[in-house]
Structures are given as structure tokens and as C-alpha cells.
Design an enzyme around this catalytic site. Structure first.
Site, PDB file in Angstrom:
ATOM      1  N   ASN A   9       0.858  -1.189   0.000  1.00 33.34           N
ATOM      2  CA  ASN A   9       0.000   0.000   0.000  1.00 33.34           C
ATOM      3  C   ASN A   9       0.895   1.241   0.000  1.00 33.34           C
ATOM      4  O   ASN A   9       1.474   1.587   1.019  1.00 33.34           O
ATOM      5  CB  ASN A   9      -0.889  -0.043   1.257  1.00 33.34           C
ATOM      6  CG  ASN A   9      -1.683   1.236   1.455  1.00 33.34           C
ATOM      7  OD1 ASN A   9      -1.795   2.054   0.543  1.00 33.34           O
ATOM      8  ND2 ASN A   9      -2.229   1.408   2.651  1.00 33.34           N
ATOM      9  N   LYS A  11       0.122   4.292  -0.307  1.00 34.46           N
ATOM     10  CA  LYS A  11      -0.512   5.502   0.234  1.00 34.46           C
ATOM     11  C   LYS A  11      -0.259   6.685  -0.720  1.00 34.46           C
ATOM     12  O   LYS A  11      -0.188   6.480  -1.919  1.00 34.46           O
ATOM     13  CB  LYS A  11      -0.006   5.769   1.650  1.00 34.46           C
ATOM     14  CG  LYS A  11      -0.120   4.524   2.529  1.00 34.46           C
ATOM     15  CD  LYS A  11       0.050   4.777   3.976  1.00 34.46           C
ATOM     16  CE  LYS A  11      -0.100   3.445   4.716  1.00 34.46           C
ATOM     17  NZ  LYS A  11      -0.081   3.551   6.147  1.00 34.46           N
ATOM     18  N   HIS A  95      -9.575   1.151   4.799  1.00 30.08           N
ATOM     19  CA  HIS A  95      -8.283   1.364   5.473  1.00 30.08           C
ATOM     20  C   HIS A  95      -8.502   2.336   6.632  1.00 30.08           C
ATOM     21  O   HIS A  95      -9.302   3.267   6.533  1.00 30.08           O
ATOM     22  CB  HIS A  95      -7.257   1.916   4.477  1.00 30.08           C
ATOM     23  CG  HIS A  95      -5.878   1.945   5.079  1.00 30.08           C
ATOM     24  ND1 HIS A  95      -5.464   2.947   5.911  1.00 30.08           N
ATOM     25  CD2 HIS A  95      -4.846   1.067   5.000  1.00 30.08           C
ATOM     26  CE1 HIS A  95      -4.218   2.692   6.310  1.00 30.08           C
ATOM     27  NE2 HIS A  95      -3.827   1.554   5.765  1.00 30.08           N
ATOM     28  N   GLU A  97      -6.934   4.788   7.670  1.00 27.88           N
ATOM     29  CA  GLU A  97      -6.759   6.217   7.346  1.00 27.88           C
ATOM     30  C   GLU A  97      -8.008   6.769   6.653  1.00 27.88           C
ATOM     31  O   GLU A  97      -8.362   7.937   6.834  1.00 27.88           O
ATOM     32  CB  GLU A  97      -5.498   6.400   6.475  1.00 27.88           C
ATOM     33  CG  GLU A  97      -4.226   6.240   7.303  1.00 27.88           C
ATOM     34  CD  GLU A  97      -3.030   5.680   6.566  1.00 27.88           C
ATOM     35  OE1 GLU A  97      -2.973   5.772   5.332  1.00 27.88           O
ATOM     36  OE2 GLU A  97      -2.135   5.119   7.247  1.00 27.88           O
ATOM     37  N   GLU A 167      -5.416  -4.855  10.555  1.00 30.90           N
ATOM     38  CA  GLU A 167      -4.389  -3.831  10.761  1.00 30.90           C
ATOM     39  C   GLU A 167      -4.672  -3.057  12.043  1.00 30.90           C
ATOM     40  O   GLU A 167      -5.473  -2.117  12.033  1.00 30.90           O
ATOM     41  CB  GLU A 167      -4.391  -2.847   9.588  1.00 30.90           C
ATOM     42  CG  GLU A 167      -4.075  -3.470   8.252  1.00 30.90           C
ATOM     43  CD  GLU A 167      -3.529  -2.433   7.283  1.00 30.90           C
ATOM     44  OE1 GLU A 167      -2.399  -2.595   6.847  1.00 30.90           O
ATOM     45  OE2 GLU A 167      -4.230  -1.447   7.006  1.00 30.90           O
ATOM     46  N   GLY A 173       2.439   2.385  10.604  1.00 25.90           N
ATOM     47  CA  GLY A 173       3.383   3.480  10.431  1.00 25.90           C
ATOM     48  C   GLY A 173       4.101   3.892  11.708  1.00 25.90           C
ATOM     49  O   GLY A 173       4.729   4.947  11.768  1.00 25.90           O
ATOM     50  N   SER A 212       3.447  -2.057  10.233  1.00 26.77           N
ATOM     51  CA  SER A 212       4.901  -2.104  10.412  1.00 26.77           C
ATOM     52  C   SER A 212       5.524  -3.465  10.069  1.00 26.77           C
ATOM     53  O   SER A 212       6.463  -3.908  10.731  1.00 26.77           O
ATOM     54  CB  SER A 212       5.272  -1.674  11.841  1.00 26.77           C
ATOM     55  OG  SER A 212       4.840  -0.346  12.080  1.00 26.77           O
TER      56      SER A 212
HETATM   57  P1  PGA Z   1       2.862   0.391   7.547  1.00 26.74           P
HETATM   58  O1  PGA Z   1       1.408   0.611   6.910  1.00 26.74           O
HETATM   59  O2  PGA Z   1       3.397  -0.910   7.001  1.00 26.74           O
HETATM   60  O3  PGA Z   1       3.667   1.570   7.129  1.00 26.74           O
HETATM   61  O4  PGA Z   1       2.659   0.316   9.045  1.00 26.74           O
HETATM   62  C1  PGA Z   1       0.513  -0.451   6.726  1.00 26.74           C
HETATM   63  C2  PGA Z   1      -0.785   0.039   6.142  1.00 26.74           C
HETATM   64  O5  PGA Z   1      -1.252   1.129   6.498  1.00 26.74           O
HETATM   65  O6  PGA Z   1      -1.408  -0.648   5.310  1.00 26.74           O
END
Ligand code: PGA
Length: 250
Positions: A9, A11, A95, A97, A167, A173, A212
Site C-alpha cells: 500500500n 498511500k 483502510h 486512514e 491492521e 506506520g 509495520s
Molecule cells: P505500515 O502501513 O506498514 O507503514 O505500518 C501499513 C498500512 O497502512 O497498510
């Protein structure tokens, strides 16, 4: 047997030059099949570039969101058929976000899931709790609520063409991964939930872990019984890092 899926992903990252370099690197690194499925999720403007570079390769691609409406007066939005037009196989829905920054409700996410399936895309439904919810012992209740919104609208059979991504919001992140035990516990809970409705779907559905994931923790996570791969953010933006996750599996 469920095949491991490693999904990147991106983003809101990238440029034409970066997409070119990243995809060329991934193509070179995945020429030899190793039993792992790879997919990338570029921002909308780069889907055409992904399509032209990845067509006829081992790597599939998808979008990070979609609007559930088929067409019409939705300035700034992208419809399911537009994603198909650019060869997308998958689309992320719900997601964290999108849920937190853009206010997508459970119902809204369910509509997107439905529209994606109807158009012939495979939705990857993202679920997960915040740190506060985990500390209040609400992890299962939150994940269940998020799943039920979709299950009650689309039915369990819809998940024969879908993926779930667990997640935990506190792990996204932050560099703070859920331990393999913590992740496995929630994955088993999710699979049991499907099993209470349909054993075959429960056995087939891929449940990815996200938050992560990197080359050092992927092998331990993916070795767990109910973890079928990863949804990777930060570590999917560098060829080496992303390939190290794919190669951790074998
Ligand atoms: P990350 O993001 O691996 O940077 O923690 C995962 C995601 O938001 O899908």
C-alpha cells in the site's frame, strides 16, 4: 492451501520516476516464482503506469479506494469500472486512514465492498482497533463490528472473492508491530467468525496482517497458522525492503 499474499500500500507516495524504478526493480526481483503472490496499490494517477509495466507479469495491482457509485456527479471520485479499465484486480476498502481522516463509516465501507465485488474487483477489507480500544479490551468487539457491517450487507459467500486485512491502528506506520501471538489471536478470531457462517469460506479466505511489517518480522508473522500474508505500507516503497518481505516466506 492458501497462498501467501504480500500487498504494498503506497498511500500518497510516488512520482512517475519512482513508480518506474520501483516496479522495474520488483519485476526483476520476482521473475522466479516462489509461491508468493505480490500486489501493489499505487495512488490513482499511477495505475496506468502500473498497468503498462505489470501486464503479463507475476505482480498484480489495485487501487487504495473507490467510490461505490457507478458514475455521475461525484467530483474528485473514482468509480469501480474505472479501476477495472486500468486492469486492477484488487481494491482496498476501509483502510483505517480512510475511516479516521475521511470519516468513512462501517456502512460506507460496506457499500464500497459491495460495489467493488459487483464490478468484478476483489476487495481487501481492512479492519482493526485503536490503541485505546485494545487497552479497553475492545479489540474483538471492534473487529467484529467492522466485519459484521459487511457480512450483514453482502453475505458470507461474497468473501469467496475477497481478502481481509487485520491492521491494528496502533501498529500502522509506528514501527510497533503486533507480536506474532497478538496478530495470530485476532486472525484466529476472524477466521472463527467466518467459520460460524461457512466452513469452506473460512478455510479459503486470506487474512493479511498489516502494521509495520518488514523484512525482519515477516517470516515470524507469516508462519502463524491464520496469517496469510501482509499489507505493507512503508516497507513497500523500496525495492529491497519489499522483496525481503516476499523472500522471507520461503
Ligand atoms: P505500515 O502501513 O506498514 O507503514 O505500518 C501499513 C498500512 O497502512 O497498510
Amino acid at each position: 492451501m492458501r497462498r501467501i499474499l504480500v500487498a504494498g500500500n503506497w498511500k500518497m507516495h510516488g512520482s512517475r520516476a519512482m513508480v518506474q524504478e520501483l516496479l522495474e526493480g520488483l519485476l526483476a526481483g520476482t521473475e522466479r516464482e516462489n509461491g508468493v503472490d505480490m500486489a501493489v496499490f499505487p495512488p490513482y494517477p499511477y495505475l496506468a503506469q502500473a498497468q503498462s509495466l505489470l501486464e503479463n507479469s507475476n505482480i498484480t495491482w489495485g487501487a487504495q479506494n473507490l467510490n461505490p457509485a457507478p458514475k455521475g456527479a461525484h467530483t474528485g471520485e473514482v468509480s469501480p469500472s474505472m479501476l477495472l479499465d486500468f486492469g486492477c484486480r484488487y481494491v482496498l476498502v476501509g483502510h483505517s486512514e480512510r475511516r479516521t481522516i475521511y470519516g468513512e463509516s462501517d456502512e460506507n465501507v460496506a457499500d464500497r465492498f459491495d460495489a467493488a465485488l459487483e464490478a468484478g474487483l476483489e476487495p481487501i477489507l481492512c479492519v482493526g482497533e485503536t490503541l485505546e480500544e485494545r487497552e479497553d479490551n475492545l479489540t474483538e468487539a471492534v473487529v467484529e463490528r467492522q466485519l459484521d457491517a459487511v457480512l450483514n450487507q453482502s453475505g458470507v459467500a461474497a468473501f469467496s472473492r475477497a481478502v481481509v486485512a487485520y491492521e491494528p491502528v496502533w501498529a500502522i506506520g509506528t514501527g510497533k508491530t503486533a507480536s506474532p501471538e497478538q496478530a495470530q489471536a485476532v486472525h484466529a478470531f476472524i477466521r472463527d467468525k467466518f467459520a460460524s457462517r461457512d466452513d469452506i469460506i473460512a478455510g479459503q479466505i486470506r487474512i493479511l496482517y498489516g502494521g509495520s511489517v518488514n523484512g525482519s518480522n515477516a517470516a515470524d508473522l507469516f508462519a502463524r497458522e491464520d496469517i496469510d500474508g501482509g499489507l505493507v505500507g512503508g516497507a513497500s516503497l523500496k525495492v529491497e525492503d519489499f522483496l525481503s518481505i516476499r523472500n522471507a516466506v520461503v
